[in-house]
Design an enzyme around this catalytic site. Structure first.
Site, PDB file in Angstrom:
ATOM      1  N   ASP A   1      44.636  38.155  39.364  1.00 22.83           N
ATOM      2  CA  ASP A   1      45.429  37.401  40.464  1.00 22.83           C
ATOM      3  C   ASP A   1      45.317  38.613  41.500  1.00 22.83           C
ATOM      4  O   ASP A   1      45.653  39.467  41.058  1.00 22.83           O
ATOM      5  CB  ASP A   1      46.569  36.858  40.065  1.00 22.83           C
TER       6      ASP A   1
HETATM    7  N1  URA Z   1      47.092  35.696  33.742  1.00 23.50           N
HETATM    8  C1  URA Z   1      47.300  35.390  34.874  1.00 23.50           C
HETATM    9  O1  URA Z   1      48.266  34.624  35.009  1.00 23.50           O
HETATM   10  N2  URA Z   1      47.086  36.074  35.981  1.00 23.50           N
HETATM   11  C2  URA Z   1      45.946  37.337  35.977  1.00 23.50           C
HETATM   12  O2  URA Z   1      45.732  37.908  36.836  1.00 23.50           O
HETATM   13  C3  URA Z   1      45.458  37.405  34.764  1.00 23.50           C
HETATM   14  C4  URA Z   1      45.661  36.653  33.590  1.00 23.50           C
END
Ligand code: URA
Length: 235
Positions: A102
């Site tokens: 993310d």
């Molecule tokens: N899980 C999440 O919620 N975000 C990420 O970036 C990776 C794993």
């Protein structure tokens, strides 16, 4: 791709004709005569027919990046900086991301132009582990350890998450090991135990760890040993 198909396409002939050329010992892959039409051929190999090169090998790239918070795991975007903007390599346009993070997440990210390698890494059947450091808004309760190990049903995808190991490091900090990579998985799992992730960082994938000396925004090529630590799924 199988060698006969590759030869057929390079020489603009049928597969049967390609098979005959291969059987007649007229085809070399990376300098060695190959007589098996089903030999795996990819764009990283030099292919010759009668000593004339019909395919120059493409440069295979395997990079690790310490993704900073705020940078998008995408190759192009007109609003936000992307991980590709951080890479300085003439062939960076050939790269794709193996396992997104993310925008608000930092840590280990792989970029490659080898689709077989990234597919094997992401293959749910290979259960490659991913280790995250998590900071939460509420204190992390001991009961969460068992809940994460049992798994959560996500109705949107109708899946139950694989057993995950949660190690509580302090009231608001934990290390979490997952063996799959679902959409926003860590955040959704903590949501299910009435908590909220405020800081998320990926420390390792499989046997490959983010080195302490690689600062946010920096990248380096994977070593041969790191590349080979990913078991390639046949097919
Ligand atoms: N899980 C999440 O919620 N975000 C990420 O970036 C990776 C794993």
């Amino acid at each position: 791709m199988k060698l006969d198909r590759s030869i057929a396409s390079h020489a603009s002939i049928g597969r049967k004709a390609a098979h005959i050329l291969i059987a007649a010992r007229r085809v070399k892959v990376d300098g060695i005569i190959v007589t098996n039409s089903h030999h795996e051929a990819d764009r990283f190999m030099r292919i010759e027919i009668d000593d004339a090169v019909v395919q120059e090998p493409q440069r295979a790239l395997y990079l690790m990046l310490h993704k900073p918070v705020g940078v998008l795991s995408a190759t192009v975007d007109d609003q936000h900086p992307t991980v590709i903007d951080l890479i300085d390599d003439p062939d960076k346009h050939t790269l794709h991301i193996a396992g997104r993070l993310d925008r608000s997440t930092s840590g280990l990210l792989f970029l490659t132009n080898d689709g077989r390698w990234s597919k094997s890494l992401m293959d749910p059947g290979n259960k490659v582990s991913k280790v995250y450091l998590v900071e939460t808004r509420e204190p992390i309760l001991h009961e969460a350890i068992e809940a994460f190990a049992r798994g959560f049903h996500f109705p949107t995808e109708d899946i139950t998450t694989l057993p995950a190991e949660l190690e509580i490091l302090s009231d608001h900090k934990a290390r979490l090991t997952l063996h799959e990579g679902r959409y926003h998985q860590v955040k959704r799992m903590f949501h299910r135990v009435n908590n909220r992730v405020i800081c998320l960082h990926r420390q390792s994938i499989g046997q490959i760890e983010l080195p302490p000396g690689l600062a946010p925004g920096q990248w380096r090529p994977l070593t041969d040993r790191e590349v080979k630590s990913v078991k390639i799924t046949p097919g």
